[in-house]
Design a protein around this motif. Structure first.
Motif, PDB file in Angstrom:
ATOM      1  N   ALA A   8      21.529  10.983  59.570  1.00  0.00           N
ATOM      2  CA  ALA A   8      20.446  11.883  59.954  1.00  0.00           C
ATOM      3  C   ALA A   8      19.251  11.073  60.432  1.00  0.00           C
ATOM      4  N   LEU A   9      18.612  11.546  61.492  1.00  0.00           N
ATOM      5  CA  LEU A   9      17.366  10.962  61.949  1.00  0.00           C
ATOM      6  C   LEU A   9      16.226  11.473  61.077  1.00  0.00           C
ATOM      7  N   SER A  10      16.257  12.781  60.812  1.00  0.00           N
ATOM      8  CA  SER A  10      15.238  13.422  59.982  1.00  0.00           C
ATOM      9  C   SER A  10      15.896  14.425  59.060  1.00  0.00           C
ATOM     10  N   GLN A  11      15.380  14.487  57.857  1.00  0.00           N
ATOM     11  CA  GLN A  11      15.830  15.471  56.877  1.00  0.00           C
ATOM     12  C   GLN A  11      14.579  16.234  56.456  1.00  0.00           C
ATOM     13  N   SER A  12      14.668  17.541  56.406  1.00  0.00           N
ATOM     14  CA  SER A  12      13.530  18.351  56.012  1.00  0.00           C
ATOM     15  C   SER A  12      13.264  18.193  54.521  1.00  0.00           C
ATOM     16  N   THR A  13      12.011  17.932  54.163  1.00  0.00           N
ATOM     17  CA  THR A  13      11.666  17.880  52.738  1.00  0.00           C
ATOM     18  C   THR A  13      11.407  19.282  52.205  1.00  0.00           C
ATOM     19  N   ARG A  14      10.879  20.166  53.058  1.00  0.00           N
ATOM     20  CA  ARG A  14      10.664  21.557  52.638  1.00  0.00           C
ATOM     21  C   ARG A  14      11.959  22.337  52.584  1.00  0.00           C
ATOM     22  N   TYR A  15      12.883  22.005  53.468  1.00  0.00           N
ATOM     23  CA  TYR A  15      14.163  22.707  53.565  1.00  0.00           C
ATOM     24  C   TYR A  15      15.277  21.654  53.564  1.00  0.00           C
ATOM     25  N   PRO A  16      15.652  21.145  52.389  1.00  0.00           N
ATOM     26  CA  PRO A  16      16.579  20.015  52.327  1.00  0.00           C
ATOM     27  C   PRO A  16      17.981  20.309  52.853  1.00  0.00           C
ATOM     28  N   ALA A  17      18.314  21.555  53.108  1.00  0.00           N
ATOM     29  CA  ALA A  17      19.638  21.874  53.645  1.00  0.00           C
ATOM     30  C   ALA A  17      19.715  21.645  55.153  1.00  0.00           C
ATOM     31  N   TYR A  18      18.643  21.167  55.772  1.00  0.00           N
ATOM     32  CA  TYR A  18      18.621  20.975  57.217  1.00  0.00           C
ATOM     33  C   TYR A  18      18.316  19.525  57.567  1.00  0.00           C
ATOM     34  N   ILE A  20      18.412  16.609  61.286  1.00  0.00           N
ATOM     35  CA  ILE A  20      18.570  16.373  62.716  1.00  0.00           C
ATOM     36  C   ILE A  20      19.279  15.030  62.884  1.00  0.00           C
ATOM     37  N   ARG A  21      20.235  14.983  63.799  1.00  0.00           N
ATOM     38  CA  ARG A  21      20.883  13.714  64.126  1.00  0.00           C
ATOM     39  C   ARG A  21      21.048  13.608  65.639  1.00  0.00           C
ATOM     40  N   LYS A  22      21.387  12.403  66.103  1.00  0.00           N
ATOM     41  CA  LYS A  22      21.669  12.197  67.522  1.00  0.00           C
ATOM     42  C   LYS A  22      22.981  12.879  67.880  1.00  0.00           C
ATOM     43  N   GLY A  62      27.990   8.838  79.386  1.00  0.00           N
ATOM     44  CA  GLY A  62      28.580   7.880  80.320  1.00  0.00           C
ATOM     45  C   GLY A  62      27.683   6.666  80.503  1.00  0.00           C
ATOM     46  N   ASP A  63      28.024   5.859  81.496  1.00  0.00           N
ATOM     47  CA  ASP A  63      27.262   4.631  81.769  1.00  0.00           C
ATOM     48  C   ASP A  63      25.861   4.914  82.304  1.00  0.00           C
ATOM     49  N   ASP A  64      25.716   6.006  83.027  1.00  0.00           N
ATOM     50  CA  ASP A  64      24.428   6.353  83.647  1.00  0.00           C
ATOM     51  C   ASP A  64      23.912   7.633  82.995  1.00  0.00           C
ATOM     52  N   LYS A  65      23.266   7.483  81.845  1.00  0.00           N
ATOM     53  CA  LYS A  65      22.828   8.653  81.068  1.00  0.00           C
ATOM     54  C   LYS A  65      21.655   9.364  81.753  1.00  0.00           C
ATOM     55  N   TYR A  66      21.807  10.672  81.873  1.00  0.00           N
ATOM     56  CA  TYR A  66      20.737  11.499  82.420  1.00  0.00           C
ATOM     57  C   TYR A  66      19.986  12.238  81.328  1.00  0.00           C
ATOM     58  N   TYR A  67      20.580  12.355  80.144  1.00  0.00           N
ATOM     59  CA  TYR A  67      19.904  13.046  79.049  1.00  0.00           C
ATOM     60  C   TYR A  67      20.324  12.439  77.714  1.00  0.00           C
ATOM     61  N   HIS A  68      19.555  12.779  76.695  1.00  0.00           N
ATOM     62  CA  HIS A  68      19.843  12.406  75.309  1.00  0.00           C
ATOM     63  C   HIS A  68      19.829  13.697  74.500  1.00  0.00           C
ATOM     64  N   GLY A  69      20.609  13.730  73.431  1.00  0.00           N
ATOM     65  CA  GLY A  69      20.712  14.964  72.668  1.00  0.00           C
ATOM     66  C   GLY A  69      20.379  14.803  71.204  1.00  0.00           C
ATOM     67  N   LEU A  70      19.892  15.890  70.633  1.00  0.00           N
ATOM     68  CA  LEU A  70      19.628  16.011  69.198  1.00  0.00           C
ATOM     69  C   LEU A  70      20.424  17.192  68.678  1.00  0.00           C
ATOM     70  N   ILE A  71      20.926  17.067  67.464  1.00  0.00           N
ATOM     71  CA  ILE A  71      21.732  18.113  66.856  1.00  0.00           C
ATOM     72  C   ILE A  71      21.123  18.507  65.510  1.00  0.00           C
ATOM     73  N   PRO A  72      20.639  19.750  65.374  1.00  0.00           N
ATOM     74  CA  PRO A  72      20.218  20.237  64.062  1.00  0.00           C
ATOM     75  C   PRO A  72      21.449  20.704  63.274  1.00  0.00           C
ATOM     76  N   GLU A  73      21.459  20.379  61.993  1.00  0.00           N
ATOM     77  CA  GLU A  73      22.595  20.743  61.148  1.00  0.00           C
ATOM     78  C   GLU A  73      22.139  21.440  59.876  1.00  0.00           C
ATOM     79  N   HIS A  74      22.984  22.345  59.407  1.00  0.00           N
ATOM     80  CA  HIS A  74      22.821  22.993  58.114  1.00  0.00           C
ATOM     81  C   HIS A  74      23.850  22.350  57.185  1.00  0.00           C
ATOM     82  N   VAL A  75      23.364  21.791  56.077  1.00  0.00           N
ATOM     83  CA  VAL A  75      24.220  21.034  55.173  1.00  0.00           C
ATOM     84  C   VAL A  75      24.306  21.765  53.837  1.00  0.00           C
TER      85      VAL A  75
END
Length: 183
Positions: A8-18, A20-22, A62-75
């Motif tokens: 995880a890149l970030s974990q919510s302290t207020r809502y620990p079940a959530y 964010i990752r790459k 791919g080799d020539d990245k046009y975007y980067h993504g973030l994924i929110p998760e419920h754990v």
């Protein structure tokens, strides 16, 4: 903290079940599903989404990245569920230099108001700071008041004097195949 795509890149302290990752390559099918969900939320038919999984794979992993993504998760104790996505890319301002542009942020309706949009904005700000960006930029539909409130709290400044223009692929190709004598 951006070193490992599986943590995880970030974990919510207020809502620990959530958290964010790459985004990873295997997220592409769910990202595409949520792109369609966002189109529907924005009052468009699903048919407006023309992009395919192959393009998302090529352009984000791919080799020539046009975007980067973030994924929110419920754990939970027995499973982790992807509940949205965020996409950003880098642009350049002739006035300010490097810019991080947030293309999309989408969270499934039943998981909104749990701090996920804030976590995603924090991750974008961390990336922008690490990449020495001088600005973050995004758009919001004028009727999306909840999102606008978040952006106002974050210090975002609407630019009412700017009008967004868009040119579709057919028009691009038309102009790319002409010379100045055809104008």
């Amino acid at each position: 903290m951006l070193r490992c795509a599986s943590r995880a890149l970030s974990q919510s302290t207020r809502y620990p079940a959530y958290r964010i990752r790459k985004a990873k390559e295997e997220d592409v099918p769910i990202i595409l599903k949520h792109i369609t969900d966002l189109a529907v939320y924005e009052k468009e038919p699903p048919s407006v989404v023309k992009i395919r999984e192959e393009e998302l794979l090529r352009d984000g992993f791919g080799d020539d990245k046009y975007y980067h993504g973030l994924i929110p998760e419920h754990v939970t104790s027995n499973k982790t569920t992807t509940i949205g996505y965020g996409l950003y890319f880098f642009a350049y301002s002739t006035w300010e230099g490097r810019v991080l542009y947030i293309e999309d942020m989408f969270i499934e309706p039943e998981h909104r108001s749990n701090g996920l949009a804030t976590l995603m904005m924090i991750e974008c700000a961390k990336v922008a700071a690490a990449k020495n960006c001088n600005r973050m930029q995004w758009q919001v539909l004028d009727w999306n008041k909840e999102a606008a409130k978040l952006y106002d709290r974050w210090g975002g400044n609407p630019l009412p004097e700017w009008v967004t223009y868009r040119m579709d692929r057919d028009t691009i190709l038309k102009h790319a195949s002409t010379d100045d004598t055809d104008m």
